[in-house]
Design an enzyme around this catalytic site. Structure first.
Site, PDB file in Angstrom:
ATOM      1  N   TRP A  83      62.727   1.642  13.388  1.00  0.00           N
ATOM      2  CA  TRP A  83      64.143   0.608  13.425  1.00  0.00           C
ATOM      3  C   TRP A  83      64.747   1.401  14.318  1.00  0.00           C
ATOM      4  CZ3 TRP A  83      64.449  -3.230  15.589  1.00  0.00           C
ATOM      5  CH2 TRP A  83      64.768  -4.180  15.144  1.00  0.00           C
TER       6      TRP A  83
ATOM      7  N   ARG B 223      67.690  13.605  10.807  1.00  0.00           N
ATOM      8  CA  ARG B 223      67.178  15.906  10.059  1.00  0.00           C
ATOM      9  C   ARG B 223      66.872  15.892  10.774  1.00  0.00           C
ATOM     10  NH1 ARG B 223      70.018  14.583   4.979  1.00  0.00           N
ATOM     11  NH2 ARG B 223      70.011  12.209   4.246  1.00  0.00           N
TER      12      ARG B 223
ATOM     13  N   LYS C 278      69.310  -3.595   6.345  1.00  0.00           N
ATOM     14  CA  LYS C 278      68.609  -4.163   5.774  1.00  0.00           C
ATOM     15  C   LYS C 278      68.550  -3.770   4.253  1.00  0.00           C
ATOM     16  CE  LYS C 278      66.622  -6.804   9.683  1.00  0.00           C
ATOM     17  NZ  LYS C 278      65.680  -7.432  10.300  1.00  0.00           N
TER      18      LYS C 278
ATOM     19  N   ALA D 292      60.043  -3.921  14.227  1.00  0.00           N
ATOM     20  CA  ALA D 292      60.015  -2.307  15.311  1.00  0.00           C
ATOM     21  C   ALA D 292      58.640  -1.966  16.525  1.00  0.00           C
ATOM     22  CB  ALA D 292      60.343  -1.495  14.863  1.00  0.00           C
TER      23      ALA D 292
ATOM     24  N   LYS E 110      65.028 -11.702   1.835  1.00  0.00           N
ATOM     25  CA  LYS E 110      63.617 -11.222   2.127  1.00  0.00           C
ATOM     26  C   LYS E 110      63.230 -10.120   1.624  1.00  0.00           C
ATOM     27  CE  LYS E 110      64.541  -8.966   6.502  1.00  0.00           C
ATOM     28  NZ  LYS E 110      63.378  -8.046   6.627  1.00  0.00           N
TER      29      LYS E 110
END
Length: 335
Positions: free
Chosen positions: A16, A38, A113, A147, A198
Site C-alpha cells: 500500500w 526499515r 486501516k 494496491a 470491514k
C-alpha cells in the site's frame, strides 16, 4: 491552503505504501516525495532500479535517491505532510523516539486501516493522545482501493476524511490521477472504524469460503455485515452518515470478495487448518483483521453493540473454536 511545492513523506515499505508512492508520482502537482522504510537493502535496490523488489515490483518509482531512508527523524524533518502506512500493530514501534515537536504543524494522514493493538485506538485517536496532534490536522485515506489494481492503473476511488474539509480537499488534490478519483468526508472516526470492521468481515468471508459455503451465503453474510457496521458506528460516533457510500459499503465489498484481499485469504487459510502464525508467514503480509478482531472485541465490552459476525471471528481466531461450528451458529442469527 497554499500551493507551494510540498514535501510529502510516506512511512512504510509495503504494497500500500508503494501504491501511494506511485499515486504521488503520477499526480501532477509539484512536490518532493520522501520515503521511510526499515530495510536498507530494499532501499539500495529502489535507489538503483527504481522498483520495490518485495511489493508491486512492476511499478516504476521515481524518487531522488537521497529521499529514501531508514532514518525516520531525517524523513520527518524534511516533510510537512506525513502519510502513515505501516501495519497498525507496528505503528508504535515505527514511531519510537519521535517527539510531539517532530509532528507539530504537519498534516498527518493515516492510510493504515487498523487499530493500534496495545492501545485499542484507531490511528487518529492514537495520534491525538500520544503526540498531541490536532484532530484538524489528521486525515484518513479509505477505499475501496487495492494496491494491486493501483499498480495496474485500474480506475479506483479513494475517500479522504478529515474534520477539516479544507485539509481533506488539500490531501485529495495530491492523490488525484487519471486512474484515481477522490471523494472527501468529515467522518474521520466512521471511516477509520469502518475500515477496521470491514477487515474482520473479510476474514469471516474467507473462513466461510474455506469451509465450503457458497456465493448465496456470502451475500447474506455481507448484507448482515454492513448492518452490523452501521450499528457499531452509530454508537461509537453518532453522526448522520450514508452507510452505502463507497468508504463503507464499497470498501467492505471489495475486501470481502476480491482475489487481492489479504484478510479474505487469511480467513480462508485459517478455515483450511493453517495456524495464525503459519498463515501469516506464508502470506508474507499482515492481515489487519486478525488484530482488529481482538481490539473490537475489547472495545465493544464498553459499548455492548450486537456484533455476531465479529464475535464469531474472535471465537475462531482467539478462542480456538471450530470454524465449522461457529459459522453454523452464526448462520442461525443472520437474516
Amino acid at each position: 491552503m497554499e500551493t507551494e511545492k510540498r514535501r510529502i513523506a510516506v512511512i512504510g515499505g509495503g504494497s500500500w505504501a508503494t501504491a501511494i508512492i506511485k499515486m504521488l508520482n503520477d499526480n501532477i502537482l509539484p512536490k518532493k516525495i520522501f520515503w521511510w522504510m526499515r530495510n536498507e537493502e530494499t532501499i539500495r535496490i529502489i535507489q538503483k532500479d527504481h522498483r520495490n523488489p518485495n511489493y508491486l515490483s512492476a511499478v516504476k518509482l521515481n524518487l531522488e535517491p537521497d529521499n529514501i531512508s531508514t532514518d525516520i527523524h531525517y524523513i520527518l524533518k524534511n516533510s510537512d505532510i506525513v502519510i502513515l502506512c505501516v501495519p497498525a500493530a507496528f505503528l508504535r514501534d515505527a514511531l519510537t523516539g519521535i517527539t510531539n515537536e517532530q509532528l507539530v504543524d504537519k498534516i498527518i494522514i493515516s492510510a493504515i486501516k487498523g487499530i493500534v493493538p496495545e492501545d485499542n485506538q484507531i490511528v487518529g485517536e492514537f495520534l491525538q493522545v500520544n503526540y498531541n496532534v490536532s484532530v484538524n490536522e489528521i486525515a484518513v485515506i479509505s477505499g475501496p482501493c487495492h494496491a494491486e489494481e493501483v499498480s495496474q492503473e485500474k480506475l479506483s476511488f479513494l475517500t479522504i476524511a478529515s474534520q477539516s474539509l479544507e485539509v481533506a480537499e488539500f490531501v485529495a488534490s495530491y492523490l488525484n490521477t487519471n486512474y484515481i478519483k477522490t471523494n472527501i468526508s468529515d467522518d474521520i472516526y466512521g471511516t477509520e472504524y469502518g475500515a477496521v470492521l470491514k477487515n474482520i468481515y473479510a476474514v469471516a468471508s474467507g473462513i466461510c469460503h474455506g469451509i465450503g459455503y457458497g456465493d448465496n451465503f456470502q451475500a447474506v453474510l455481507i448484507s448482515n455485515a454492513i448492518r452490523e457496521m452501521a450499528r457499531f458506528l452509530s454508537v461509537v460516533h453518532p453522526i448522520q452518515r450514508d452507510i452505502k457510500e463507497s468508504a463503507y459499503l464499497g470498501d467492505l465489498l471489495v475486501t470481502s470478495y476480491s482475489q487481492f484481499s489479504r484478510n479474505r485469504t487469511f480467513g480462508n487459510m485459517v478455515a483450511k487448518g493453517y495456524t495464525v502464525k503459519s498463515a501469516q508467514l506464508e502470506m508474507n503480509m499482515i492481515a489487519e483483521g486478525y488484530y482488529a478482531s481482538k481490539c473490537i472485541h475489547q472495545i465493544n465490552k464498553k459499548h455492548k453493540v450486537d456484533l455476531p459476525i465479529c464475535r464469531a471471528v474472535y471465537s475462531i481466531l482467539y478462542e480456538k473454536h471450530s470454524a465449522l461450528l461457529e459459522i453454523k451458529l452464526l448462520s442461525d442469527l443472520l437474516s
